[in-house]
Enzyme design. Structure first.
Site, PDB file in Angstrom:
ATOM      1  N   ASP A  36       8.014 -10.400 -15.375  1.00  0.00           N
ATOM      2  CA  ASP A  36       7.736  -9.459 -14.274  1.00  0.00           C
ATOM      3  C   ASP A  36       8.770  -8.352 -14.341  1.00  0.00           C
ATOM      4  O   ASP A  36       9.946  -8.616 -14.603  1.00  0.00           O
ATOM      5  CB  ASP A  36       7.839 -10.229 -12.935  1.00  0.00           C
ATOM      6  CG  ASP A  36       7.165  -9.515 -11.771  1.00  0.00           C
ATOM      7  OD1 ASP A  36       7.512  -8.342 -11.534  1.00  0.00           O
ATOM      8  OD2 ASP A  36       6.315 -10.130 -11.114  1.00  0.00           O
ATOM      9  N   ASP A  63       8.466  -5.371 -18.746  1.00  0.00           N
ATOM     10  CA  ASP A  63       7.221  -4.668 -18.428  1.00  0.00           C
ATOM     11  C   ASP A  63       6.128  -5.119 -19.406  1.00  0.00           C
ATOM     12  O   ASP A  63       6.418  -5.286 -20.600  1.00  0.00           O
ATOM     13  CB  ASP A  63       7.490  -3.160 -18.560  1.00  0.00           C
ATOM     14  CG  ASP A  63       6.400  -2.333 -17.917  1.00  0.00           C
ATOM     15  OD1 ASP A  63       5.250  -2.371 -18.401  1.00  0.00           O
ATOM     16  OD2 ASP A  63       6.701  -1.660 -16.915  1.00  0.00           O
ATOM     17  N   LYS A  89      -1.477  -2.458  -7.195  1.00  0.00           N
ATOM     18  CA  LYS A  89      -2.665  -2.880  -6.436  1.00  0.00           C
ATOM     19  C   LYS A  89      -2.976  -2.067  -5.183  1.00  0.00           C
ATOM     20  O   LYS A  89      -3.858  -2.450  -4.417  1.00  0.00           O
ATOM     21  CB  LYS A  89      -2.506  -4.342  -6.053  1.00  0.00           C
ATOM     22  CG  LYS A  89      -1.319  -4.607  -5.149  1.00  0.00           C
ATOM     23  CD  LYS A  89      -1.365  -5.976  -4.497  1.00  0.00           C
ATOM     24  CE  LYS A  89      -0.224  -6.149  -3.529  1.00  0.00           C
ATOM     25  NZ  LYS A  89      -0.239  -7.388  -2.797  1.00  0.00           N
ATOM     26  N   SER A 129     -10.949  -8.665  -8.949  1.00  0.00           N
ATOM     27  CA  SER A 129     -11.027  -8.463  -7.503  1.00  0.00           C
ATOM     28  C   SER A 129     -12.470  -8.260  -7.075  1.00  0.00           C
ATOM     29  O   SER A 129     -13.291  -7.728  -7.846  1.00  0.00           O
ATOM     30  CB  SER A 129     -10.217  -7.207  -7.179  1.00  0.00           C
ATOM     31  OG  SER A 129     -10.524  -6.745  -5.902  1.00  0.00           O
ATOM     32  N   TYR A 153      -7.840   2.201  -8.665  1.00  0.00           N
ATOM     33  CA  TYR A 153      -7.435   0.788  -8.730  1.00  0.00           C
ATOM     34  C   TYR A 153      -8.642  -0.074  -9.117  1.00  0.00           C
ATOM     35  O   TYR A 153      -8.566  -0.884 -10.049  1.00  0.00           O
ATOM     36  CB  TYR A 153      -6.857   0.325  -7.380  1.00  0.00           C
ATOM     37  CG  TYR A 153      -6.754  -1.180  -7.290  1.00  0.00           C
ATOM     38  CD1 TYR A 153      -5.798  -1.871  -8.032  1.00  0.00           C
ATOM     39  CD2 TYR A 153      -7.633  -1.924  -6.486  1.00  0.00           C
ATOM     40  CE1 TYR A 153      -5.715  -3.263  -7.972  1.00  0.00           C
ATOM     41  CE2 TYR A 153      -7.546  -3.308  -6.419  1.00  0.00           C
ATOM     42  CZ  TYR A 153      -6.592  -3.968  -7.165  1.00  0.00           C
ATOM     43  OH  TYR A 153      -6.529  -5.343  -7.111  1.00  0.00           O
ATOM     44  N   LYS A 157      -9.557  -2.375 -12.657  1.00  0.00           N
ATOM     45  CA  LYS A 157     -10.002  -3.777 -12.742  1.00  0.00           C
ATOM     46  C   LYS A 157     -11.304  -3.868 -13.539  1.00  0.00           C
ATOM     47  O   LYS A 157     -11.490  -4.762 -14.368  1.00  0.00           O
ATOM     48  CB  LYS A 157     -10.207  -4.362 -11.340  1.00  0.00           C
ATOM     49  CG  LYS A 157      -8.934  -4.549 -10.557  1.00  0.00           C
ATOM     50  CD  LYS A 157      -8.059  -5.647 -11.156  1.00  0.00           C
ATOM     51  CE  LYS A 157      -6.709  -5.774 -10.494  1.00  0.00           C
ATOM     52  NZ  LYS A 157      -5.748  -6.591 -11.208  1.00  0.00           N
ATOM     53  N   TYR A 181     -10.928 -12.256  -6.891  1.00  0.00           N
ATOM     54  CA  TYR A 181     -10.406 -12.694  -5.589  1.00  0.00           C
ATOM     55  C   TYR A 181     -11.069 -11.898  -4.475  1.00  0.00           C
ATOM     56  O   TYR A 181     -11.233 -10.682  -4.592  1.00  0.00           O
ATOM     57  CB  TYR A 181      -8.904 -12.434  -5.444  1.00  0.00           C
ATOM     58  CG  TYR A 181      -8.008 -12.851  -6.568  1.00  0.00           C
ATOM     59  CD1 TYR A 181      -8.314 -13.905  -7.425  1.00  0.00           C
ATOM     60  CD2 TYR A 181      -6.798 -12.176  -6.760  1.00  0.00           C
ATOM     61  CE1 TYR A 181      -7.441 -14.275  -8.433  1.00  0.00           C
ATOM     62  CE2 TYR A 181      -5.920 -12.543  -7.764  1.00  0.00           C
ATOM     63  CZ  TYR A 181      -6.256 -13.588  -8.604  1.00  0.00           C
ATOM     64  OH  TYR A 181      -5.378 -13.939  -9.599  1.00  0.00           O
ATOM     65  N   ASN A 203      -2.793  -3.571   4.190  1.00  0.00           N
ATOM     66  CA  ASN A 203      -3.756  -4.654   4.403  1.00  0.00           C
ATOM     67  C   ASN A 203      -3.652  -5.220   5.817  1.00  0.00           C
ATOM     68  O   ASN A 203      -2.607  -5.153   6.458  1.00  0.00           O
ATOM     69  CB  ASN A 203      -3.551  -5.765   3.365  1.00  0.00           C
ATOM     70  CG  ASN A 203      -3.868  -5.277   1.973  1.00  0.00           C
ATOM     71  OD1 ASN A 203      -2.989  -5.232   1.120  1.00  0.00           O
ATOM     72  ND2 ASN A 203      -5.092  -4.876   1.734  1.00  0.00           N
ATOM     73  N   LEU A 204      -4.765  -5.792   6.244  1.00  0.00           N
ATOM     74  CA  LEU A 204      -4.873  -6.220   7.635  1.00  0.00           C
ATOM     75  C   LEU A 204      -3.853  -7.291   8.030  1.00  0.00           C
ATOM     76  O   LEU A 204      -3.141  -7.132   9.026  1.00  0.00           O
ATOM     77  CB  LEU A 204      -6.299  -6.748   7.883  1.00  0.00           C
ATOM     78  CG  LEU A 204      -6.554  -7.233   9.304  1.00  0.00           C
ATOM     79  CD1 LEU A 204      -6.501  -6.080  10.284  1.00  0.00           C
ATOM     80  CD2 LEU A 204      -7.891  -7.951   9.405  1.00  0.00           C
ATOM     81  N   ARG A 310     -11.851   3.828   7.968  1.00  0.00           N
ATOM     82  CA  ARG A 310     -10.996   4.237   6.850  1.00  0.00           C
ATOM     83  C   ARG A 310     -11.898   4.618   5.683  1.00  0.00           C
ATOM     84  O   ARG A 310     -12.832   3.878   5.355  1.00  0.00           O
ATOM     85  CB  ARG A 310     -10.077   3.062   6.489  1.00  0.00           C
ATOM     86  CG  ARG A 310      -9.127   3.313   5.353  1.00  0.00           C
ATOM     87  CD  ARG A 310      -8.106   2.184   5.205  1.00  0.00           C
ATOM     88  NE  ARG A 310      -8.697   0.912   4.788  1.00  0.00           N
ATOM     89  CZ  ARG A 310      -8.019  -0.211   4.554  1.00  0.00           C
ATOM     90  NH1 ARG A 310      -6.695  -0.231   4.717  1.00  0.00           N
ATOM     91  NH2 ARG A 310      -8.626  -1.311   4.187  1.00  0.00           N
ATOM     92  N   GLY A 312     -13.683   4.909   2.335  1.00  0.00           N
ATOM     93  CA  GLY A 312     -13.831   3.961   1.222  1.00  0.00           C
ATOM     94  C   GLY A 312     -14.082   2.523   1.661  1.00  0.00           C
ATOM     95  O   GLY A 312     -14.422   1.681   0.846  1.00  0.00           O
TER      96      GLY A 312
END
Ligand code: NAD
Ligand code: UFG
Length: 358
Positions: A36, A63, A89, A129, A153, A157, A181, A203-204, A310, A312
């Site tokens: 990572d 990397d 992400k 995703s 993004y 993917k 996911y 994110n929520l 929002r 999109g």
């Protein structure tokens, strides 16, 4: 005791989903090394995973675009498979920085695949995703639904999925699992590791959690006029611990020629495409459902206001998870109450995430 299985390289293993997956791997007796560059995570997450699993973790900072650094790993360890989490992400950021996103996610994956191929490592589990379904015509979403993307993004993917499909066709020794996911939330039950977003959460769940703990004043609910039961967006929230187990099941697949379906029928794995499965619960919950569940779990009031949609966002997104059950014998088990309780435990114990560790 089970024999120790071969080494798994976990790219992005210091991040939110990666760190939880390390625990599932350790519990399943997989040996692993984390790679990572810590661009969106902290080494502290690995220190905490070490405490949970009771052993030290092999870690190389680097990397995925750095072929030399990856090659050194492949020459040092007998890496037999890769779980590939590493990637950027944030949807909004990807619109502002498409070149960085494609370079990091797509180019990074190409470098990783070339090194894997060079060292004859041909087993990869990829973090895809539900975003690859775009705005689906119907729900629940099955794996054969049309694919599309609405932002860089999501396109990264989709491109990586396409690349992996081509790699699969080009070389029949490659074993590839694409895990799509849905909305990962929650934390390990210890409350010591969890999602640690930079700045204001997009994110929520982290936004609700930070509001409950007093770091944010009020949740903006994006849209109250969707065609859903209460007008707010509906998603398939999945506990990150359930999601982590899906990765172990995917690795187990590499060692078997067929999956074991619940009724004991042997199901042959697909020959023409990578195994591609949704990891979701199959339940759709609205923003207000999540807010109320979080209030129950935290015993805190979470202030909110309905604001315009929002850009999109889609109205509804939830999985048909039956193919994952059939092919991987995997299914999500944890309820939204557990998701919220665990998320709250992490937030309450770590209001600043991994900063200022106690
Ligand atoms: P995260 O940001 O917490 O973890 C990603 C990790 O990858 C971080 O530790 C980061 O430092 C590392 N990384 C990024 N670029 C790298 C590079 N070039 N080289 C080495 N390391 C790099 O994110 P997460 O939520 O754990 O997501 C993991 C994966 O799952 C990502 O690929 C993400 O796109 C995908 N995914 C996440 C969600 C979600 O809602 N969290 C949903 C669907 C798919
Ligand atoms: N929402 C709010 N207020 C907020 C944040 C979110 O009302 O402050 C709403 C959204 O409008 C949506 C729902 O909460 O209805 C969930 O939004 P998230 O941002 O948490 O998640 P998304 O479904 O938009 O997207 C997430 C990841 C994507 C991934 C997708 C599918 O951010 O990267 O799940 O896995 F692609």
């Amino acid at each position: 005791m089970n024999a120790v299985k071969p080494m798994v390289l976990v790219t992005g293993g210091a991040g939110y989903i990666g760190s939880h997956t390390l625990i599932a791997l350790a519990e399943a007796n997989y040996d692993f090394i984390v790679y990572d560059n810590l661009c969106n995570s902290s080494k502290e997450s690995l220190n905490r995973v070490e405490k949970i699993i009771g052993k030290s973790i092999k870690f190389q900072e680097g990397d995925i675009r750095d072929a030399d650094c990856l090659e050194r790993l492949f020459t040092t360890y007998n890496i037999d498979s890769v779980i590939h989490f590493a990637g950027l992400k944030a949807v909004g950021e990807s619109v502002e920085k498409p070149i960085e996103y494609f370079d990091n996610n797509v180019n990074g994956t190409l470098v990783l695949l070339s090194v894997m191929k060079k060292y004859n490592c041909k087993q990869i589990v990829f973090s895809s995703s539900a975003t690859v379904y775009g705005d689906p015509a119907t729900t629940p979403i099955k794996e054969d639904f049309p694919l599309s993307a609405t932002n860089p993004y999501g396109r990264s993917k989709l491109f990586i999925e396409e690349i992996l499909r081509d790699v699969f066709v080009s070389d029949n020794e490659f074993k590839i699992v694409l895990l799509r996911y849905f909305n990962p939330v929650g934390s390990h039950s210890s409350g010591t590791i969890g999602e640690d977003p930079n700045g204001i959460p997009n994110n929520l769940m982290p936004f609700i959690a930070q509001t409950a703990v007093g770091k944010r004043e009020c949740l903006s609910v994006f849209g109250g006029d969707y065609d859903t039961k209460d007008g707010t967006g509906v998603r398939d929230y999945i506990h990150v611990v359930d999601l982590a187990l899906g990765h172990v099941k995917a690795l187990d697949y590499f060692t078997s020629e067929t999956s074991i379906s619940p009724d004991e029928t042997r199901v042959p794995f697909p020959k023409t495409n990578p195994l591609t499965v949704n990891l979701g619960t199959g339940n759709g919950y609205s923003v207000l459902d999540m807010l109320k569940a979080f209030e129950r779990a935290s015993e805190k009031k979470v202030a909110y206001k309905i604001v315009p949609r929002r850009a999109g966002d889609i109205a509804k997104c939830f999985a048909d998870p039956s193919y994952a059950k059939k092919m991987l014998d995997w299914e999500a088990k944890k309820s939204i109450d557990e998701m919220c309780e665990d998320s709250w435990r992490w937030q309450e114990n770590n209001p600043d995430g991994y900063q200022n560790p106690t």
